[in-house]
Every structure is written in C-alpha cells, then in structure tokens.
Design a protein around this motif. Structure first.
Motif: not given
Length: 435
Positions: A156-163
């Motif tokens: 889901r969004q907010g899982m820290g994938v981009t970081t």
C-alpha cells in the motif's frame, strides 16, 4: 531457403498434443526444423545444440481454462513463458492460440509472449509467420551481458518503497562504478570490451506514487522524463541519456513520470515495457520504484519482465491486510507469487509479529528487513543528503547494503544472463483483447 539453411534454422515448441506438433511442423516446413517438447519439460534435453538458440519459441495456449486440466495447463504455459524469457531472452515467444478465445489471448500477453498465432486459420498463420521471419534474427552481443533489474512493489502507499528504492539505486550505482574501476586497476594490461558510459551505472525508474518523489529525494533537477523517453525510444543512446536524463550528485540516472499524469493517456503498456526492456541495454542495473502505482496491467507485465520482484510491507495491521489483498490480486492476474521476495520495512521485533512469521503466513521468501529509522532518514533528507552516503554505519543504511549484496550475489530466478523484457506486442490483435 536451401537445405543447409533449413538445417541451421530451428524452432522450439512447448506443446500439449502431438496433433498440434504436426500442424506447426507443416507450417514451418519451408523455414526450418521444429523441435518440440512437452509442457512439463525444459529445453535442456530438447536436441537444440547449446548454446545455439532457436529462431522462434512457440508456447501452447490452446486450452480450456474452464476445466481443472486446462487451468493446470495455463499455469504450465505461464511458467514456460518465464523459462523461455530467461533461457532465450532475445528470441520472440509466440503463443499458439485460438483468436476466438479472447481471455486466453489476454493471458498469453500477460505471461510475456511477443506474438500470437492461430493454427486454425492457415492463411492468417502464414502471414504471421512470414512477418516474424522477416524480422532480423537475434544476434549474440559478443560483449557484456545486458543489465539486470529489480522491481519494488508496495502493499500500500506509505510503506517506504521510494526511500528504499532511492537508497538501493544509489548504492548499486556506486558499487558498479567501483567494481569497474577495480577491474581495470587489478588488470591494467588486460583487454576489456570498453563499456559504454552508462553500462557500468545504475538507473532508477521512478514510477511510484506520489509522482516524482524519487527525483525529489535524490535532489535531481527536472528534465527528460518517462514520456520523453517513450517518444524518443528509437533515438535512445548513451549520449542522449547522459546529456538529457536527470542525475543525482553521484551520477545516478533517474527517469520519472511527467509532472502531469494526464500526459500519459496516449501511452500503452507496450510502450512502457519496450522502454523498460531498452534501458537494460544501457545500464548495469535498473531499479524500479512502483510503490503506490495502481496501474495493475502494467505492474503485472513488469512483474513478468523484471529479474527480481520485491514486495515491501511493514508490521502494521493495515500493512499486513493490504499485503494479503495485493498478493491475491497479483495471483488472480497470473503472477507467479513464488517469485516474489518479501522485505519488511520499519521492522522492530518488539512489535510482536516477526518478519519470518509474515513471510510464512503468505508463502513468500523473506529477503530481509530494514529498521525503523524515520528520524535519521528525514533528518538527512532535509539536509539534502542520503543516509547511505552520509551515515553508512546507520542501521538502515547497513540493512539496504545487505539487500544490495543479496541482489548482486544472486542469480535471476530463471538463471538468465539477460533480462526477460517484452518485445513489441502483435499489432493486429483486436483492441477488445487488450482492455
């Protein structure tokens, strides 16, 4: 074609029935020799002289998905598509199919075939085969293997994938540059194939939502983006990528969506996958951030095309429930979830549910964990730096480095030397099959 040419040209087919073999062999009689194997076998004992590759690979999708046997055959066909993509990454994969079974056409495209052929329509089958044979045969590169890729998905969004993706891509980029320098330093007299400016570097394909966060986190300027690359696919070369693509301070290339996603309305999945495949010609590793992206057909095709697929979640109730839903949706779309590897982000053993328990619950391979370092991450980000570079001993930076080491040391799930990638989809399929 003369007799020697017929003997040299070989075709490989994975088939359910001998009757299909007879029809296909008759169709190919004027072009070369057909080697057929069953759907449970691979090409290692098929009679093809290794490492020679076939001219085309045919996979049987002529089945009845409404029966248990048909569903099992469909699973076998999907896996064989993945096998063929790994064993013969540049060879077109052709689905044997009935055009009136639209759902099977969609299933074949999702599995990663590059064309479709209906043996029941002889004239159309011959036209399709002639078109395929007119394309130049795949040639061995004679040089270094093409780059590999890893796809990062978020439950889901907010899982820290981009970081995670930005830190991973930057560390991978630095590693590739150092590795090449070490090779030249240790063997200064050895004759290397001179790499292109980008082949010893990594690229971040920044496709996550919110849009362009990867570009923001890495402090890279606005510039050439995904839509520009798709529209200029035929012009992509090292010079263009080096001059036009945004780069961070370390030289990592970043390709993001345009600021306005409405501009992407005219871009098809075929266009996006062609670009993804093309990037492997220029970069040693392509890291794809697809966290939060809700374009399910594109995600499914990326799952089939990428060498490695990581699913990122945390230990929260929302994260666990979203992971369950996400995996169910991917399975329903034909993704082999046994390929997926789990990364538990913001991990703390005191939260009760261990990473091993999460992995076991969903039948996933646990790749690793990353600790909750929100304070350190945001502190460094607000100063315009990344934790992995400015504080390499931080637990989060060390965790990402362990994930990278696993990635660099592991082989592709199909033990391939080049990424799967997807060739151009068949332009003659009716639009209703691609919805």
């Amino acid at each position: 074609m003369d007799a020697s040419g017929l003997l040299a040209t070989q075709f490989l087919a994975f088939l359910h029935e001998q009757g299909t073999r007879g029809r296909l062999a008759a169709l190919l009689a004027d072009h070369g020799r057909l080697v057929s194997v069953g759907m449970h076998r691979d090409a290692s004992s098929s009679g093809l002289p290794d490492p020679d590759a076939p001219r085309l690979v045919f996979i049987d999708f002529d089945l009845d998905p409404g029966t248990d046997a048909g569903r099992e055959q469909l699973t076998q066909a999907r896996r064989l598509c993945q096998y063929a993509a790994g064993r013969f990454p540049r060879i077109p994969r052709v689905a044997l199919i009935r055009y009136d079974a639209g759902i099977l056409t969609v299933e074949a495209l999702r599995a990663g075939v590059s064309d479709c052929l209906d043996l029941g329509n002889e004239s159309d089958a011959r036209r399709t085969l002639d078109r395929l044979m007119e394309a130049p045969p795949a040639q061995a590169t004679g040089g270094a293997a093409r780059g590999r890729s890893v796809l990062l998905l978020g439950a889901r969004q907010g899982m820290g994938v981009t970081t995670l993706a930005t830190h991973l891509a930057e560390l991978c980029h630095v590693h590739l540059i150092k590795a090449l320098a070490d090779r030249h330093r240790k063997n200064p007299q050895e004759s290397y194939r001179t790499p292109s400016p980008s082949s010893a570097r990594a690229c971040l394909l920044d496709l996550g939502i919110p849009v362009r966060d990867g570009l923001l986190y890495l402090g890279a300027p606005e510039g050439f983006h995904f839509l520009d690359a798709v529209n200029n696919l035929h012009r992509l070369d090292d010079t263009l990528l080096e001059s036009a693509l945004p780069h961070d301070a370390q030289g990592l290339g970043i390709l993001s969506f345009p600021p306005d996603l409405d501009d992407m309305r005219g871009i098809t999945h075929k266009d996006g996958l062609a670009l993804f495949n093309r990037l492997h010609d220029f970069y040693g590793f392509v890291v794809v951030d697809a966290g939060g992206m809700d374009n399910l057909p594109f995600i499914v095709n990326l799952c089939n095309a990428a060498d490695h697929v990581w699913v990122v979640t945390d230990q929260s109730l929302g994260g666990i429930l979203s992971l369950a839903d996400y995996l169910s949706v991917l399975q329903g779309q034909g993704v082999d979830t046994q390929r997926l590897e789990l990364v538990v982000n913001r991990y703390d053993s005191r939260y009760g549910l261990s990473a091993a328990q999460i992995a076991e619950k969903f039948g996933l391979k646990l790749l690793g964990t990353a600790p909750d370092s929100t304070l350190s991450l945001w502190n460094h980000l607000n100063q315009g730096t990344r934790l992995a570079q400015s504080a390499p001993r931080d637990p989060y930076a060390q965790a990402v480095r362990r994930l990278l080491n696993h990635l660099l040391q592991s082989q592709s799930p199909f033990n391939r030397q080049e990424p799967a990638g997807l060739h151009a989809l068949w332009g003659g399929l009716k639009a209703k099959y691609l919805r």
